[in-house]
Write a protein that holds these residues in place. Structure first.
Motif, PDB file in Angstrom:
ATOM      1  N   GLU A  91       0.790  -1.268   0.175  1.00 35.80           N
ATOM      2  CA  GLU A  91      -0.041  -0.103  -0.003  1.00 35.80           C
ATOM      3  C   GLU A  91       0.930   1.191  -0.075  1.00 35.80           C
ATOM      4  OE1 GLU A  91      -4.285  -0.691   2.518  1.00 35.80           O
ATOM      5  OE2 GLU A  91      -2.555   0.973   3.255  1.00 35.80           O
TER       6      GLU A  91
ATOM      7  N   HIS B 216      -0.476   8.537   6.732  1.00 31.48           N
ATOM      8  CA  HIS B 216      -0.910   7.279   6.735  1.00 31.48           C
ATOM      9  C   HIS B 216      -0.010   6.105   7.320  1.00 31.48           C
ATOM     10  CE1 HIS B 216      -3.898   4.491   4.558  1.00 31.48           C
ATOM     11  NE2 HIS B 216      -3.157   3.677   4.951  1.00 31.48           N
TER      12      HIS B 216
ATOM     13  N   HIS C 147       0.051   2.719  10.086  1.00 31.77           N
ATOM     14  CA  HIS C 147       0.589   1.506  10.006  1.00 31.77           C
ATOM     15  C   HIS C 147       1.661   1.327  10.925  1.00 31.77           C
ATOM     16  CE1 HIS C 147      -0.570   1.341   5.262  1.00 31.77           C
ATOM     17  NE2 HIS C 147      -1.686   1.251   6.210  1.00 31.77           N
TER      18      HIS C 147
ATOM     19  N   HIS D  67      -9.606   1.880   9.961  1.00 37.91           N
ATOM     20  CA  HIS D  67      -8.546   2.139   9.048  1.00 37.91           C
ATOM     21  C   HIS D  67      -8.965   1.841   7.633  1.00 37.91           C
ATOM     22  CE1 HIS D  67      -4.392   2.541   7.930  1.00 37.91           C
ATOM     23  NE2 HIS D  67      -4.708   1.491   6.930  1.00 37.91           N
TER      24      HIS D  67
ATOM     25  N   ASP E 131      -8.010   4.053   4.464  1.00 39.30           N
ATOM     26  CA  ASP E 131      -7.727   3.505   2.935  1.00 39.30           C
ATOM     27  C   ASP E 131      -8.583   3.895   2.067  1.00 39.30           C
ATOM     28  OD1 ASP E 131      -5.537   2.029   3.930  1.00 39.30           O
ATOM     29  OD2 ASP E 131      -6.818   0.062   4.603  1.00 39.30           O
TER      30      ASP E 131
HETATM   31 FE   LIG Z   1      -3.648   1.329   4.965  1.00 37.64          FE
END
Ligand SMILES: [Fe+2]
Length: 158
Positions: A64, A79, A83, A119, A124
């Motif tokens: 990603e 982002h 993670h 998330h 996302d």
């Molecule tokens: Fe993500």
């Protein structure tokens, strides 16, 4: 059959096939972990299911993030922090499991499900929208798809 922890549905689609496929796999692994705990399988079996989930998650995040860099996603840094925070938490959990200070509880499984739903639905989906407009089909993607299918994910983050 008892209800699954996490029932996949189209509402979780972020509009990018590769990401949706990987989220679907993640949900399946989380459900497997839930089943292993619920059926009181031995700690070694539970642990190997957790490790598989963690490895898959780390690879999925790496994929990603690469898609974000490729498409010059403006919220990439933010982002990535989400993670990394999850990976740090899970790594701490693995250490506690190793030392016998913790076990995998339904509370933990619930936390993981809530984290994943949030998330996907917030961060996302925002990226999915961006990628639909700015993403390009990078030349590393077919190899990545193949590797993910065969669970040869190590090469993406080790
Ligand atoms: Fe993500």
């Amino acid at each position: 059959m008892m209800a699954e922890l996490f029932q996949w549905s189209d509402e979780f689609s972020v509009g990018v096939g590769d990401i949706d496929d990987q989220h679907f796999e993640l949900v399946g692994l989380l459900n497997q972990l839930h089943t292993a705990v619920r059926e009181r399988r031995g700690s070694a079996a539970v642990r190997s299911t957790l490790d598989e989930l963690v490895d898959y998650t780390r690879t999925h995040f790496a994929v990603e993030e690469r898609m974000m860099r490729d498409s010059a996603y403006p919220d990439y840094a933010e982002h990535r922090i989400y993670h990394e925070a999850l990976i740090d938490q899970v790594r701490a959990l693995q250490q506690k499991l190793d030392s016998g200070e913790a076990s995998i509880t339904f509370e933990l499984l619930h936390f993981l499900r809530v984290w994943l739903v949030r998330h996907i639905c917030e961060s996302d989906k925002r990226f999915g929208k961006w990628y639909q407009e700015h993403g390009t089909r990078a030349d590393w993607m077919p190899a990545m798809q193949q590797a993910m299918k065969q669970r040869r994910w190590w090469q993406f983050w080790r």
